[in-house]
Write an enzyme that holds these catalytic residues in place. Sequence first.
Site: not given
Ligand code: FES
Length: 151
Positions: A33, A102
């Site tokens: 991400c 997260c």
């Molecule tokens: Fe990766 Fe929130 S989407 S830390």
Amino acid sequence: MYSEKVMDHFTNPRNVGEIENADGVGQVGNPKCGDIMKMYLKIENGVIKDAKFKTFGCGAAVATSSMATELVKGKTIEEALKITNKAVADALDGLPPVKMHCSNLAEEAIRAAIDDYMVKNGLKDSSDANNACGRRCDDIHHHHDEELDED
Ligand code: FES
């Protein structure tokens, strides 16, 4: 979907920035991400006097970093090492299940910064720290993979 506290810490994050000559600096990230968290700690006599962070990531990552810096201030390094991602999320009145992962960044960034401090001060062997880092990063990647697969 997000609690008032999450929104508050997201829109008005505490302790953003860097500490010059920090005693411990930890960075953790996720290549999938792209989210990165860097945590700076000022430590005196084993007590965390100040904490700042920079997060390049989603809103939940910003809110959890902000809360994590608030939680570690005034704690001993032993106490800070016991802070879990769940404790950070609970302090924010919870996170939606899909964003729980997260908060791992916050927990791991605290640990990485304390590891750095311990290695620099000869409290820990640097080879241990490297191993710990490998496990940490694997853990985070694993969590993210699970989340992504479920989606
Ligand atoms: Fe990766 Fe929130 S989407 S830390």
